[in-house]
Design an enzyme around this catalytic site. Structure first.
Site, PDB file in Angstrom:
ATOM      1  N   GLU A  99      18.451   7.621  -2.271  1.00 38.74           N
ATOM      2  CA  GLU A  99      17.814   6.735  -3.253  1.00 38.74           C
ATOM      3  C   GLU A  99      17.502   7.532  -4.518  1.00 38.74           C
ATOM      4  OE1 GLU A  99      13.763   5.355  -2.541  1.00 38.74           O
ATOM      5  OE2 GLU A  99      14.444   3.328  -2.972  1.00 38.74           O
ATOM      6  N   GLU A 123       7.318  -0.569   4.509  1.00 38.46           N
ATOM      7  CA  GLU A 123       8.492  -1.008   3.736  1.00 38.46           C
ATOM      8  C   GLU A 123       8.878   0.149   2.840  1.00 38.46           C
ATOM      9  OE1 GLU A 123      10.479  -3.381   4.066  1.00 38.46           O
ATOM     10  OE2 GLU A 123       9.339  -4.521   5.534  1.00 38.46           O
ATOM     11  N   LYS A 160      -5.334   1.752  -1.221  1.00 37.66           N
ATOM     12  CA  LYS A 160      -5.057   2.992  -1.951  1.00 37.66           C
ATOM     13  C   LYS A 160      -3.810   2.815  -2.814  1.00 37.66           C
ATOM     14  CE  LYS A 160      -2.923   6.930  -1.535  1.00 37.66           C
ATOM     15  NZ  LYS A 160      -2.683   7.038  -2.982  1.00 37.66           N
ATOM     16  N   CYS A 213      12.695  -1.477  -5.374  1.00 35.59           N
ATOM     17  CA  CYS A 213      13.219  -1.100  -4.058  1.00 35.59           C
ATOM     18  C   CYS A 213      14.511  -1.850  -3.767  1.00 35.59           C
ATOM     19  CB  CYS A 213      12.186  -1.373  -2.981  1.00 35.59           C
ATOM     20  SG  CYS A 213      11.567  -3.044  -3.044  1.00 35.59           S
TER      21      CYS A 213
HETATM   22  P1  NAD Z   1       5.537   7.407  -2.262  1.00 35.27           P
HETATM   23  O1  NAD Z   1       6.011   7.355  -0.867  1.00 35.27           O
HETATM   24  O2  NAD Z   1       5.574   8.686  -2.982  1.00 35.27           O
HETATM   25  O3  NAD Z   1       4.008   6.916  -2.345  1.00 35.27           O
HETATM   26  C1  NAD Z   1       3.588   5.634  -1.898  1.00 35.27           C
HETATM   27  C2  NAD Z   1       2.095   5.678  -1.622  1.00 35.27           C
HETATM   28  O4  NAD Z   1       1.859   6.553  -0.511  1.00 35.27           O
HETATM   29  C3  NAD Z   1       1.244   6.229  -2.776  1.00 35.27           C
HETATM   30  O5  NAD Z   1       0.029   5.502  -2.856  1.00 35.27           O
HETATM   31  C4  NAD Z   1       0.991   7.668  -2.332  1.00 35.27           C
HETATM   32  O6  NAD Z   1      -0.183   8.241  -2.894  1.00 35.27           O
HETATM   33  C5  NAD Z   1       0.832   7.482  -0.830  1.00 35.27           C
HETATM   34  N1  NAD Z   1       1.036   8.698  -0.044  1.00 35.27           N
HETATM   35  C6  NAD Z   1       1.866   9.743  -0.311  1.00 35.27           C
HETATM   36  N2  NAD Z   1       1.764  10.679   0.665  1.00 35.27           N
HETATM   37  C7  NAD Z   1       0.871  10.212   1.567  1.00 35.27           C
HETATM   38  C8  NAD Z   1       0.343  10.714   2.782  1.00 35.27           C
HETATM   39  N3  NAD Z   1       0.733  11.897   3.281  1.00 35.27           N
HETATM   40  N4  NAD Z   1      -0.556   9.985   3.446  1.00 35.27           N
HETATM   41  C9  NAD Z   1      -0.941   8.782   2.977  1.00 35.27           C
HETATM   42  N5  NAD Z   1      -0.500   8.244   1.818  1.00 35.27           N
HETATM   43  C10 NAD Z   1       0.408   8.952   1.122  1.00 35.27           C
HETATM   44  O7  NAD Z   1       6.358   6.275  -3.061  1.00 35.27           O
HETATM   45  P2  NAD Z   1       6.335   5.948  -4.617  1.00 35.27           P
HETATM   46  O8  NAD Z   1       7.060   7.019  -5.368  1.00 35.27           O
HETATM   47  O9  NAD Z   1       4.962   5.580  -5.051  1.00 35.27           O
HETATM   48  O10 NAD Z   1       7.209   4.586  -4.668  1.00 35.27           O
HETATM   49  C11 NAD Z   1       8.594   4.559  -4.734  1.00 35.27           C
HETATM   50  C12 NAD Z   1       9.199   4.292  -3.366  1.00 35.27           C
HETATM   51  O11 NAD Z   1       8.702   3.054  -2.860  1.00 35.27           O
HETATM   52  C13 NAD Z   1      10.703   4.130  -3.377  1.00 35.27           C
HETATM   53  O12 NAD Z   1      11.248   4.838  -2.292  1.00 35.27           O
HETATM   54  C14 NAD Z   1      10.914   2.630  -3.178  1.00 35.27           C
HETATM   55  O13 NAD Z   1      12.135   2.262  -2.592  1.00 35.27           O
HETATM   56  C15 NAD Z   1       9.763   2.305  -2.293  1.00 35.27           C
HETATM   57  N6  NAD Z   1       9.456   0.869  -2.323  1.00 35.27           N
HETATM   58  C16 NAD Z   1       9.828   0.106  -1.245  1.00 35.27           C
HETATM   59  C17 NAD Z   1       9.593  -1.265  -1.246  1.00 35.27           C
HETATM   60  C18 NAD Z   1      10.006  -2.130  -0.077  1.00 35.27           C
HETATM   61  O14 NAD Z   1       9.485  -3.238   0.049  1.00 35.27           O
HETATM   62  N7  NAD Z   1      10.914  -1.686   0.781  1.00 35.27           N
HETATM   63  C19 NAD Z   1       8.963  -1.860  -2.348  1.00 35.27           C
HETATM   64  C20 NAD Z   1       8.605  -1.044  -3.418  1.00 35.27           C
HETATM   65  C21 NAD Z   1       8.846   0.321  -3.396  1.00 35.27           C
END
Ligand code: NAD
Length: 492
Positions: free
Chosen positions: A384, A249, A174, A283
């Site tokens: 963040e 992550e 997804k 990230c």
């Molecule tokens: P997000 O948490 O909003 O969404 C991530 C994914 O989760 C998306 O596909 C979203 O549709 C899905 N999602 C959201 N709510 C959900 C739920 N209730 N159930 C299941 N799936 C759900 O994050 P984002 O805005 O897409 O990405 C940015 C974030 O990602 C930042 O916080 C960044 O630090 C983090 N990130 C972390 C790493 C790492 O390796 N630590 C790497 C890249 C990005």
């Protein structure tokens, strides 16, 4: 206009009922890339069921044969590298050079995982009983959900899908709806590489509906998630009662420490690249510069001058160094945090506004921003932001620098700039992050080297490298007794 659909059991399917949202270029919101059909809960059930049905045959396929298909995917990615990079740039907004870099990492990961298919080894362990043999095998879980964010829309899915499949799992992927085009291209490539129908499915949909349904399905045995800490913890809670394996992550608030003896040119350039590169949407982006007071004035002057020098613009133009925030919501979040920084009393040194001129007003561009005299309790030092905003915190010495660096809920990456060997090793011992760098930016990583954070950043085993297979497999322990007699001794 392109339509992005879910991919279920080897076919692109219209969602039922059809509900669409536009996919918009963040550098120019008049450029509508296509329409995204959001998967319904019914569509998600079909995707999981197709992965469930495909699992037994895929599990029985010898691992090196699975690996050949994954190797084909790496070759196809290489052949379509420019097309993929252009898609990332148009949809996510990172520059072409950054998109090509992401592609290189993704291809390296997929190649590495193909090789791992020949090294899916267990251990042989000497038994304490005569004529007994003990060993371990690695077993796949079954259906794995791979839930990914928008900021590395090829690399992160690749580093989840490839090891999951090599290990013998089937996958429901997804992607974020913001990056449906790159998710679609990656799914197309993996399937063209020779996967049987159902082994890799993709559902495009919202977290609240499609994501939630994916977590609710009893056939899903493991979830590999990358995204915000808020979502990751919700997911962990949602599936805990079913004992579903979770790897998450999540967010970061990555510090660099700048010591007085460092090469200041290097420290400034690496901090600028870490903070403003990829529009601060990594990230591992540098968001806190913890600087010893005696060199802080000079550091701030130089980093602000470097921040002002970046060329913002259309990320598909080769001269552009910084692209837009990914969408309106992220853009507003960044501007909101800049207001919070001002209100909390930090000194705004440069940037701090929406960037305009030369067509920038048609996209979500924010000026690279530096705040000085940020204190550890301020929200811009703790939360963040995920945009081109750097907070400078002034400290008196190394001890205070480490205390401030570790005073964070997050623990992904960090860096120090110093030429003193003792300081370097003390820093390595004391810094509380899963990854650390010495005299280089907080960003970056290699395909065969583990990646991930501690504290509220990371949950479960590391991604990438051989470590990635820990999450995608369970160990089965086997005892073979070839005495032909009832066991004597070892009756516990
Ligand atoms: P997000 O948490 O909003 O969404 C991530 C994914 O989760 C998306 O596909 C979203 O549709 C899905 N999602 C959201 N709510 C959900 C739920 N209730 N159930 C299941 N799936 C759900 O994050 P984002 O805005 O897409 O990405 C940015 C974030 O990602 C930042 O916080 C960044 O630090 C983090 N990130 C972390 C790493 C790492 O390796 N630590 C790497 C890249 C990005």
């Amino acid at each position: 206009m392109s339509v992005f659909r879910s991919y279920i059991n080897g076919k692109w399917l219209d969602s039922q009922p059809v509900k669409t949202v536009p996919n918009i270029n963040p550098a120019n919101y008049n450029d509508v890339i296509g329409m995204v059909q959001l998967a319904s809960r019914e569509d998600v059930k079909k995707a999981v069921e197709s992965a469930y049905v495909a699992f037994p045959a895929w599990k029985r396929t010898p691992a090196p044969v699975r690996g050949k298909i994954i190797a084909n995917a790496a070759r196809l990615m290489e052949c379509r590298k420019e097309e993929l990079a252009a898609a990332i740039t148009r949809e996510e907004g990172k520059t072409l050079a950054e998109a090509r870099g992401e592609l290189t990492r993704a291809i390296n990961v997929v190649e590495f995982c193909a090789g791992e298919s020949r090294r899916l080894t267990g251990e042989t362990i000497p038994s304490e009983l005569p004529s007994n043999f003990a060993y371990t095998l690695r077993m796949p879980h079954g259906v794995v959900a791979a839930i990914t964010p928008w900021n590395f829309p090829i690399a992160i899915p690749a580093w989840k899908i490839a090891p999951a499949l090599v290990a013998g799992n089937t996958v429901v992927f997804k992607p974020s709806t913001l990056t449906s085009m790159t998710g679609t291209l990656l799914t197309e490539i993996f399937n063209e590489a020779g996967l049987p129908p159902g082994v890799l499915n993709m559902i495009i949909g919202s977290g609240a509906d499609a994501g939630d349904e994916l977590l609710a399905h009893p056939a899903v045995k493991a979830v590999s998630f990358t995204g915000s800490t808020e979502t990751g913890l919700k997911i962990y809670e949602r599936v805990a009662a079913r004992c579903v394996r979770v790897q998450a992550e999540m967010g970061g608030k990555n510090p660099v420490i700048v010591m007085p003896d460092c090469d200041l040119n290097l420290a400034v350039e690496c901090t600028a690249q870490g903070a403003f590169g990829s529009t601060g949407q990594r990230c591992t982006a540098t968001s806190r510069a913890i600087v010893i007071e005696s060199i802080a004035d000079e550091f701030v002057e130089r980093i602000a001058s470097r921040a002002r020098s970046f060329r913002l613009g259309d990320p598909s133009n080769v001269d552009t160094e910084i692209g837009p925030s990914v969408d309106e919501s992220q853009f507003n979040t960044v501007l909101k945090y800049i207001d919070i920084g001002r209100e909390d009393g930090a000194s705004l040194i440069c940037g701090g506004r929406r960037a305009t001129g030369n067509g920038l007003e048609n996209g979500y561009f924010v000026e690279p921003t530096v705040f000085d005299k940020v204190t550890p309790d301020m929200r811009i030092a703790r939360e963040e932001i995920f945009g081109p905003v750097l907070s400078v915190l002034r400290v008196k010495d190394f001890e205070e620098a480490i205390a401030v660096a570790n005073d964070s809920d997050y623990g992904l990456s960090s860096s120090i700039f110093t030429n003193d060997a003792n300081t370097i090793y003390r820093f390595i011992d004391e810094i509380e992050t899963g990854i650390t760098h010495i005299n280089s930016p907080t960003t970056g990583g290699e395909a065969h080297i583990p990646f991930g954070g501690i504290k509220n950043t990371g949950l479960g085993p590391r991604e990438q490298g051989s470590a990635s297979l820990e999450f995608y497999t369970e160990l089965k322990v086997v005892y073979v007794d070839y005495t032909g007699r009832k066991r004597e001794g070892n009756l516990y």
